[in-house]
Every structure is written in C-alpha cells, then in structure tokens.
Design a protein around this motif. Structure first.
Motif, mmCIF file in Angstrom:
data_model
loop_
_atom_site.group_PDB
_atom_site.id
_atom_site.type_symbol
_atom_site.label_atom_id
_atom_site.label_comp_id
_atom_site.label_asym_id
_atom_site.label_seq_id
_atom_site.Cartn_x
_atom_site.Cartn_y
_atom_site.Cartn_z
ATOM 1 N N ILE A 1 0.838 -1.206 0.000
ATOM 2 C CA ILE A 1 0.000 0.000 0.000
ATOM 3 C C ILE A 1 0.870 1.253 0.000
ATOM 4 C CG2 ILE A 1 -1.663 1.309 1.350
ATOM 5 C CD1 ILE A 1 -2.824 -1.365 2.291
ATOM 6 N N ASN A 2 1.926 1.249 0.828
ATOM 7 C CA ASN A 2 2.833 2.400 0.865
ATOM 8 C C ASN A 2 3.545 2.594 -0.463
ATOM 9 O OD1 ASN A 2 2.186 2.914 3.553
ATOM 10 N ND2 ASN A 2 3.785 1.549 4.330
ATOM 11 N N ILE A 3 3.941 1.492 -1.085
ATOM 12 C CA ILE A 3 4.614 1.600 -2.394
ATOM 13 C C ILE A 3 3.659 2.170 -3.434
ATOM 14 C CG2 ILE A 3 5.609 0.244 -4.266
ATOM 15 C CD1 ILE A 3 6.810 -1.596 -2.184
ATOM 16 N N ASN A 4 2.404 1.730 -3.399
ATOM 17 C CA ASN A 4 1.419 2.263 -4.346
ATOM 18 C C ASN A 4 1.187 3.752 -4.120
ATOM 19 O OD1 ASN A 4 1.028 -0.192 -5.638
ATOM 20 N ND2 ASN A 4 -0.538 -0.844 -4.166
ATOM 21 N N GLU A 5 1.225 4.170 -2.827
ATOM 22 C CA GLU A 5 1.066 5.593 -2.551
ATOM 23 C C GLU A 5 2.272 6.394 -3.029
ATOM 24 O OE1 GLU A 5 0.362 5.886 1.580
ATOM 25 O OE2 GLU A 5 -1.712 5.117 1.493
ATOM 26 N N ILE A 6 3.471 5.807 -2.904
ATOM 27 C CA ILE A 6 4.678 6.521 -3.334
ATOM 28 C C ILE A 6 4.769 6.587 -4.848
ATOM 29 C CG2 ILE A 6 7.211 6.420 -3.320
ATOM 30 C CD1 ILE A 6 7.019 5.213 -0.529
ATOM 31 N N LEU A 7 4.446 5.471 -5.496
ATOM 32 C CA LEU A 7 4.580 5.392 -6.954
ATOM 33 C C LEU A 7 3.365 6.030 -7.624
ATOM 34 C CD1 LEU A 7 6.049 1.797 -7.390
ATOM 35 C CD2 LEU A 7 7.264 3.966 -7.494
ATOM 36 N N ASP A 8 3.304 7.364 -7.575
ATOM 37 C CA ASP A 8 2.245 8.050 -8.304
ATOM 38 C C ASP A 8 2.621 8.137 -9.777
ATOM 39 O OD1 ASP A 8 4.350 9.710 -8.067
ATOM 40 O OD2 ASP A 8 3.278 11.364 -7.106
ATOM 41 N N ALA A 9 1.822 8.836 -10.551
ATOM 42 C CA ALA A 9 2.055 8.905 -12.006
ATOM 43 C C ALA A 9 3.391 9.559 -12.324
ATOM 44 C CB ALA A 9 0.908 9.667 -12.673
ATOM 45 N N ARG A 10 3.716 10.638 -11.589
ATOM 46 C CA ARG A 10 4.973 11.339 -11.853
ATOM 47 C C ARG A 10 6.170 10.474 -11.502
ATOM 48 N NH1 ARG A 10 6.584 17.263 -9.285
ATOM 49 N NH2 ARG A 10 8.630 17.469 -10.346
ATOM 50 N N THR A 11 6.078 9.801 -10.352
ATOM 51 C CA THR A 11 7.186 8.936 -9.933
ATOM 52 C C THR A 11 7.379 7.785 -10.902
ATOM 53 O OG1 THR A 11 6.662 9.494 -7.634
ATOM 54 C CG2 THR A 11 8.098 7.604 -8.007
ATOM 55 N N LYS A 12 6.281 7.218 -11.370
ATOM 56 C CA LYS A 12 6.389 6.132 -12.356
ATOM 57 C C LYS A 12 7.068 6.622 -13.628
ATOM 58 C CE LYS A 12 2.386 3.497 -10.734
ATOM 59 N NZ LYS A 12 1.031 2.994 -11.083
ATOM 60 N N THR A 13 6.703 7.857 -14.065
ATOM 61 C CA THR A 13 7.337 8.408 -15.274
ATOM 62 C C THR A 13 8.833 8.597 -15.068
ATOM 63 O OG1 THR A 13 5.268 9.537 -15.809
ATOM 64 C CG2 THR A 13 7.256 10.297 -16.926
ATOM 65 N N ASN A 14 9.195 9.168 -13.897
ATOM 66 C CA ASN A 14 10.618 9.367 -13.596
ATOM 67 C C ASN A 14 11.353 8.031 -13.520
ATOM 68 O OD1 ASN A 14 10.191 12.125 -13.452
ATOM 69 N ND2 ASN A 14 9.794 12.095 -11.234
ATOM 70 N N LEU A 15 10.691 7.034 -12.931
ATOM 71 C CA LEU A 15 11.309 5.719 -12.830
ATOM 72 C C LEU A 15 11.537 5.102 -14.201
ATOM 73 C CD1 LEU A 15 12.305 3.566 -10.864
ATOM 74 C CD2 LEU A 15 9.998 2.632 -10.797
ATOM 75 N N LYS A 16 10.562 5.250 -15.076
ATOM 76 C CA LYS A 16 10.723 4.737 -16.438
ATOM 77 C C LYS A 16 11.876 5.438 -17.144
ATOM 78 C CE LYS A 16 5.891 3.367 -17.117
ATOM 79 N NZ LYS A 16 4.645 3.613 -17.898
ATOM 80 N N GLU A 17 11.955 6.784 -16.980
ATOM 81 C CA GLU A 17 13.058 7.517 -17.610
ATOM 82 C C GLU A 17 14.404 7.065 -17.036
ATOM 83 O OE1 GLU A 17 12.232 11.598 -16.987
ATOM 84 O OE2 GLU A 17 10.572 11.685 -18.444
#
Length: 318
Positions: A161-177
C-alpha cells in the motif's frame, strides 16, 4: 428315546439366539468365552482412539481396546483394555495413547514399570498418558509459525500500500526515464567494453612487452633492495643518527656559549676584538701597499731609514 420335533426346534432356536449374541459380541470386540485380563484407564480425551485398537508393549501387540465409555459425572472417558497374555504389569505402569503413523488410527502403548512389584490385577486402573502424534506435533509447532506468517503478510500488505502511494504517475514516469537511461548507460558500457577488448587485442604484443618490462623493473628493484641490504643501510643510518646527535650537541654548545664558536657568537668583547684586529690588519695592508719602502728598504748607498708614521684610516692625497 425319540426327540420330538418341538424339542429339536427349541434347541435350534436357543442355539441360534446364543450364536447371534456371541457373534454380536465378537463383532463389538467382546468374547463371551474370554478369560483374559481387563484393565481400565481414565482419559480426559482419547484423541481419536477407537474400540478394537491395538494395545502394545514395546511394539508387541498384547491386547486390544474392548470398550470406551464416558463418565456422566466427570466427563472423562473410561477405556477398557483387554490383555491376552500373563505378563505382570505394575499398577504404576502408564498407558499412553499414541499415533503409530499417518494412516493408522490411535493405539495404546503400555509402559510397564518393572521396578514396581505391586502388580495390577484384572479390573485395576493404570496411569493415563497421551503422546502427541506427528500430526498434532506439527500442528502445535506450526501454530506460532502461522501467526508469524500472518504478521509478515499483514506487513507486506502495508508495504505494498505504501509503495502504491509513493509510486504516483509522476514517480512512475521518472522511474521509467531512469530505467531507460540506465539501459542506455549499460549499452554504452557494453560498447566501451567491446572497444577495450579490441584495444587489448590490437596491442597485445605491446602489452606483453610492457608486462615483461614491468617484470624486469620489479627484478631490478629486488636487486636494488638486496644491494641496499648488503650495503648495511641500517648501520649507515645508525651512524648518521649518531652524527646528527653530535651536531645537535655542537649546536647546543654554541647556543650556550661554550667553545670558540660559542664564545664568538655570545661574547661581545671577543667579537669586538676580532673586529678591531681585522680593521687594523686592513689598515696595515693598505699602508704596506701605499708605502712599501717603510717596510722593505733596500739601499745600496746607506740611506737612513725613514721614521715610522702610523697609518690612518684615510690616507692623504699626494
């Protein structure tokens, strides 16, 4: 004497009834003509023990469970044990319910106390005991593990649950980059590794020569080290230390005014006398240079010697 048909019928009916009761008792684990001994044990829980279960001593079957009844007042279970042999059993012997395996049912193992000579008679009570079977033992040991596993799963749910809260759309985009850049970096490293391999392949001969030179240099250093060891470098350093100690002592004596150099450095009178003597020597040499005839007089005709005139610091011009 002729037996009537009615008597024969009565005998047959009575025999059938007796045979029926004997068969019924036999199927229930009882034998009407049995003279074996019977012992009784009171258990709080029979743990799945069934009538006709085997009774063993050290693994040898010596009897069976003939009946299991519940006591109305206490709720305990009374187990009747039927033994077919004459082996003496003391009253302090224990009757343990145990599980011989996964498939078979529960059995009773009598643990005789051979040190006790107070032997039990038919109808006496033995001491109860229950040995946990493999399944029960596993269940008992797995209970705390299951509790810990539940706690771990609960913590894992919170973590997800905490990981899902941390991994918002912006974080996912940054992670992909970041992953894309990391892949690019790995590709560059792979290409660089290939280039390095090519460089090594092309300069293999030079690298071999460099390694050989390095070995030669190492050998030379080893030889130099050996020569230094043979040259008694330690003794030389020790002598140098002694010399430095003497120099330090000399400098200390000079600083304290001892010796000629020390007096020259510390005694003002001696310094002034030396300065004055040097000045007078300079004047004397200057006068010798300007009036040599005063000191060297070669006369063939007997000239009189000129009187001595003390030179001054500034000579008069002629």
């Amino acid at each position: 004497m002729k037996i009537s048909r009615e008597v024969k019928t009565a005998i047959l009916v009575i025999g059938s009834i007796l045979l029926f009761f004997w068969g019924y008792s036999f199927l229930k684990g009882k034998n009407l003509f049995d003279t074996s001994r019977k012992f009784y044990v009171l258990y709080d829980n029979v743990e799945g023990l069934n009538p006709a279960a085997a009774v063993t001593i050290n693994g040898l079957t010596v009897g069976k469970v003939s009946a299991i009844t519940i006591q109305p007042k206490t709720g305990k279970l009374l187990v009747e044990i039927q033994m077919d042999n004459d082996l003496p059993i003391s009253k302090s012997s224990t009757a343990s319910i145990y599980e011989p395996g996964f498939i078979g049912g529960k059995q009773i193992a009598i643990n005789p106390n051979f040190k006790d000579t107070n032997y039990a008679k038919s109808g006496d009570y033995l001491q109860p005991n229950i040995v946990l079977g493999l399944t029960a033992s596993l269940e008992k040991n797995l209970a705390p593990i299951q509790e810990k596993l539940d706690n771990v799963l609960a913590n894992a749910d919170k973590l997800v649950i905490n990981i899902n809260e941390i991994l918002d759309a912006r974080t996912k985009t940054n992670l992909k980059e970041t992953i894309a850049q990391l892949n690019e970096t790995m590709a560059n490293l792979t290409a660089m590794s290939g280039n390095m391999g090519k460089i090594v392949t092309d300069n293999r001969e030079k690298l071999g020569t460099a390694v050989a030179n390095l070995d030669k240099t190492t050998s030379n250093f080893a030889k130099i080290s050996e020569d230094l060891e043979k040259a008694k470098l330690g003794e030389t350093v020790e002598n140098l230390e002694k010399t430095l100690v003497n120099v330090n002592k000399m400098v200390a004596d000079m600083e304290s005014g001892k010796g000629t150099m020390g007096k020259l450095m510390k005694d003002d009178a001696m310094y002034n006398n030396l300065t004055k003597a040097s000045k007078e020597l300079e004047l004397l040499l200057q006068d010798v240079r300007l009036h040599p005839t005063r000191y060297v007089n070669v006369s063939m005709f007997g000239k009189k010697e000129k009187p001595y005139v003390a030179p001054t610091e500034e000579q008069p011009k002629k």
